[in-house]
Scaffold this active site. Sequence first.
Site, PDB file in Angstrom:
ATOM      1  CG  ASN A 106      -1.860  -1.214   1.207  1.00 58.00           C
ATOM      2  OD1 ASN A 106      -2.425  -1.584   0.174  1.00 58.00           O
ATOM      3  ND2 ASN A 106      -1.977  -1.866   2.359  1.00 58.00           N
ATOM      4  NE  ARG A 107       3.608   2.233  -4.927  1.00 60.63           N
ATOM      5  CZ  ARG A 107       3.478   1.004  -5.447  1.00 60.63           C
ATOM      6  NH1 ARG A 107       3.353  -0.037  -4.643  1.00 60.63           N
ATOM      7  NH2 ARG A 107       3.465   0.825  -6.748  1.00 60.63           N
ATOM      8  CG  LEU A 108       1.055   2.826   4.158  1.00 58.66           C
ATOM      9  CD1 LEU A 108       0.131   2.351   5.277  1.00 58.66           C
ATOM     10  CD2 LEU A 108       1.170   4.348   4.180  1.00 58.66           C
TER      11      LEU A 108
END
Length: 215
Positions: free
Chosen positions: A193-195
Amino acid sequence: MAKDLSAYRKSYEKDGLRMEDASSSPFTLFKRWFEEVEAEGGLQEANAMTVSTIGLDGFPKARIVLLKKFDDSGFVFYTNYKSEKGKALALHPEVCLSFFWPNLERQVIIKGKAEQTSEEDSESYFHSRPKGSQLGALASPQSEIIPSRAVLEKKLKSLEEEYQDKESVPKPKHWGGYRVKPETFEFWQGRPNRLHDRIYYYQDQHGWSKRRLAP
C-alpha cells in the site's frame, strides 16, 4: 510517441524494517543488508551504485559505478580524476550514493563528502585489476570528445603490444580512488500500500541517531 505507464504497479511485500531492528550504527545495518542482498541472489552486481555529483554546469548528474570497498571509514570507488566526475568532485565534494536492490525491494541513500584515497591504496587496487582493465585506463581519456571508437581500439592495441611481455602496467597519475565519508543514511524497505519503511540516520553530538520518516 507517448506511452502511458500508469498501469505499471507492484506491491512490495518481501520484508519490513522496524526501528528496533535497525542497528545503532548505519554501517552495521548496511553491511547486514548488503550480505542479505548477496545471499538472496538474482542481482549480477550488488555493488552497483548511483553516484550523483554537482556538475561544473551547475546541474546534478548521476551515473552507475561499482563500490569496491566499504567500512566505518566510508565507501570507496575508483575513477579517472580528469573525468567529468573527477572534475565535479574537485569543485564540489558533496556526493550522493544510491543503491537499489529490487531482489529484496530495498534502497539505501547515502549523502557525504568525497576525498581522494591515498596513492598507495589506488596503486594496490589498480594492480589487482585484470591487465585489460589496466590498459583500458591508460587508453581512454575519460569524458573527452574523441573522433571515433577506432581511436580507442588503436590505442589499446598499441598498449597491448607495448606491455605484452611486461608484468606491470603503470597506474596513470590521474587515476585513483575516492572515499565517501557519510553524513546521512536513509534505508528504504518497500511495503504494501506504498506505506514503505524509511529509517534515516544522522550525526549529532552523541554519534549516530535515527528517525523514522513517512513514506
